[in-house]
Design an enzyme around this catalytic site. Structure first.
Site, mmCIF file in Angstrom:
data_model
loop_
_atom_site.group_PDB
_atom_site.id
_atom_site.type_symbol
_atom_site.label_atom_id
_atom_site.label_comp_id
_atom_site.label_asym_id
_atom_site.label_seq_id
_atom_site.Cartn_x
_atom_site.Cartn_y
_atom_site.Cartn_z
ATOM 1 N N GLU A 316 39.983 48.347 40.418
ATOM 2 C CA GLU A 316 40.077 47.837 38.911
ATOM 3 C C GLU A 316 39.678 46.001 39.670
ATOM 4 O O GLU A 316 39.812 45.533 38.097
ATOM 5 C CB GLU A 316 40.948 47.152 37.677
ATOM 6 C CG GLU A 316 40.990 49.227 37.607
ATOM 7 C CD GLU A 316 42.982 49.409 36.631
ATOM 8 O OE1 GLU A 316 42.506 50.013 35.521
ATOM 9 O OE2 GLU A 316 43.583 48.524 36.720
HETATM 10 C C1 ACM Z 1 45.346 51.776 38.728
HETATM 11 O O1 ACM Z 1 45.967 52.508 37.776
HETATM 12 N N1 ACM Z 1 44.734 51.343 38.433
HETATM 13 C C2 ACM Z 1 45.050 51.758 40.198
#
Ligand code: ACM
Length: 504
Positions: A316
């Protein structure tokens, strides 16, 4: 109307059988003759099996109150034997052979890890009351039969996010003891995120002392000193669990950037944040200070981590442009090798050139992924934790009081019915190193919360990691799972009473 029951009482079905084990064993044959544990029973430890024998004794003594001395040679009466190096070669590095007859219990393995996993099976063949912490006045039989067992995948993990909420060393150890019952052998600790930094780094001390103060929703923070972390790692190792530490980067870094202004491109510290938004933070990719920081952290963490892997995040990173993300990992990946560790990270890292030893962790929800297929072709292996099956922080149902639902609702059946080798085209059996059940803790504050989200789903993911795919089916599993409930009650584990299971 059903027919009336037989007039002659048949023997009560045994409470448990070798065929009831979770994870399901590779080979198991139940026999009627059970072994009776008595005040005279001894544990005979063969050469090198002393630690495992002492661990078994520690499991059996509180509820039985029996002395169960560990002895090098058995006087011939009522003996549980633990032997190293005398097992069928098929059991490999982590498997075991267990034979329970009326006269003896014999556990054999090629390694102490194998003995440890065999002990977890042995434990499930005793009445649930064996899990009680105080003496229970009753008889103790170990269900009879033979088991020859070994894992499908080498790595079977759980992750605890100690960044969104902090959990003390005692809470982490408690979770370790809960997960090893299902032959989980890896604990991934998510040690840093936007909301808090949880590990002492001596060269950047305010990461922990200041960046550790915060947690999600303004709750109290905390951090582990390096001594405390080493103690957790040693405790895990005594239970054959490898700790995989993770420092998330180049995103999920607000806590660090809030205490060290020089980690920001404009040289100004950002305000601390305790909300649960994701994707807004990024280390300053063009600054040499960033790489000094990252190398210091990796060096210190590697020095206190005996396990093979070091997690470098990668998920992310929405505020890091793609070219910067690439440039960042081109500098950071070699640092991990420089300090003797192997890279693991979220599967987005497969976008950048990585050594084939690197183990990306898949957290998406299945389907085509060209980067992963290409990495698999080059020889990389993966840990599979599909969010819509393996994420322990997803709600079970809409009314689950804890957790999130961005990957959907994950009932017990959803957590069980998937095959790690069938999620991503090109990432087949040979490319799967293992599975992991991550628990993100935005909404998780206590050990009771951890337990409620992990139990029963963790047992399902553990079985997926251990048992042959052909040995698994939902109907069989749900019947076996139902029988685990009394064990959890005896251990005071706060589990979710899923309506999908006819709980015992
Ligand atoms: C995640 O769930 N951001 C690895």
């Amino acid at each position: 109307m059903g027919a009336p029951g037989p007039a002659v009482a048949s023997p009560a079905p045994t409470e448990r059988q070798v065929t009831d084990l979770i994870p399901a064993p590779v080979h198991a044959t139940a026999k009627a003759d059970a072994f009776r544990l008595t005040p005279l029973t001894v544990i005979r430890a063969g050469k090198g099996a002393g630690d495992e024998a002492a661990y078994l004794r520690g499991l059996l003594r509180p509820a039985t109150g029996y002395p169960l001395p560990v002895v090098p040679m058995s006087p011939g009466l009522s003996t549980i034997s633990l032997d190293l190096g005398q097992a069928d070669p098929r059991v490999g590095d982590e498997g075991y052979q267990l034979d329970v007859t009326k006269s003896a219990v014999r556990l054999r393995a090629n390694t102490s890890a194998g003995l440890f996993e065999g002990i977890q099976s042995l434990r499930q063949l005793l009445p649930s009351a064996i899990e009680a912490k105080t003496v229970q006045h009753r008889s103790w039989t170990i269900a009879g039969g033979s088991v020859l067992d070994y894992p499908r995948f080498a790595q079977r993990g759980a992750m605890l996010d100690v960044a969104r909420h902090f959990f003390t060393p005692a809470q982490v150890k408690k979770y370790i003891d809960q997960i090893v019952q299902y032959k989980i052998n890896t604990l991934h600790l998510h040690l840093s995120d936007d909301q808090g930094w949880r590990i002492e780094i001596k060269s950047w001390p305010r990461l922990a002392t200041e960046g550790g103060k915060t947690a999600a929703y303004g709750d109290p923070g905390g951090y582990y000193t390096q001594e405390q972390y080493k103690d957790i790692v040693a405790y895990a190792a005594s239970r054959h669990v490898m700790v995989v530490p993770e420092i998330d980067m180049p995103g999920h870094t607000n806590a660090a950037q809030s205490v060290y202004a020089e980690l920001n491109c404009d040289g100004k510290a950002v305000p601390p944040r305790t909300d649960i938004e994701v994707g807004y933070s990024s280390l300053c990719i063009k600054s040499p200070t960033t790489y000094r920081f990252v190398e210091d952290v990796i060096r210190e963490l590697a020095a206190i981590t005996p396990g093979k892997y070091l997690g470098i995040g990668g998920d992310e990173a929405h505020s890091t442009p793609a070219a910067d993300y690439q440039a960042f990992y081109e500098k950071v990946a070699p640092m991990v090798a420089k300090y003797g560790k192997t890279i693991t990270g979220w599967h987005e890292i497969a976008k950048v050139p990585l050594p084939t030893s690197a183990v990306p962790q898949y957290w998406d929800q299945g389907g085509t992924n060209a980067d992963l297929a290409a990495a698999a072709k080059r020889g990389n292996k993966f840990v599979m934790s599909p969010a819509n099956h393996a994420y322990l922080d997803m709600k079970y149902t809409e009314s689950t009081p804890l957790g999130q639902d961005w990957a959907g609702l994950v009932e017990v059946r959803d957590a069980y019915e998937w095959d790690p080798a069938k999620l991503v085209p090109g990432v087949g059996e040979k490319s799967v190193q293992g599975v992991e059940a991550p628990l993100w803790t935005e909404t998780i504050r206590t050990s009771a919360d951890i337990e409620y989200m992990a139990f029963p789903r963790l047992a399902g993911v553990a079985e997926i990691g251990w048992s042959p795919q052909a040995a698994r089916n939902w109907d069989g599993y749900r019947a076996r799972l139902a029988k685990q409930a009394p064990r959890w009650r005896a251990q005071d584990i706060n589990f979710y009473r899923s309506p999908q299971i006819d709980w015992k």
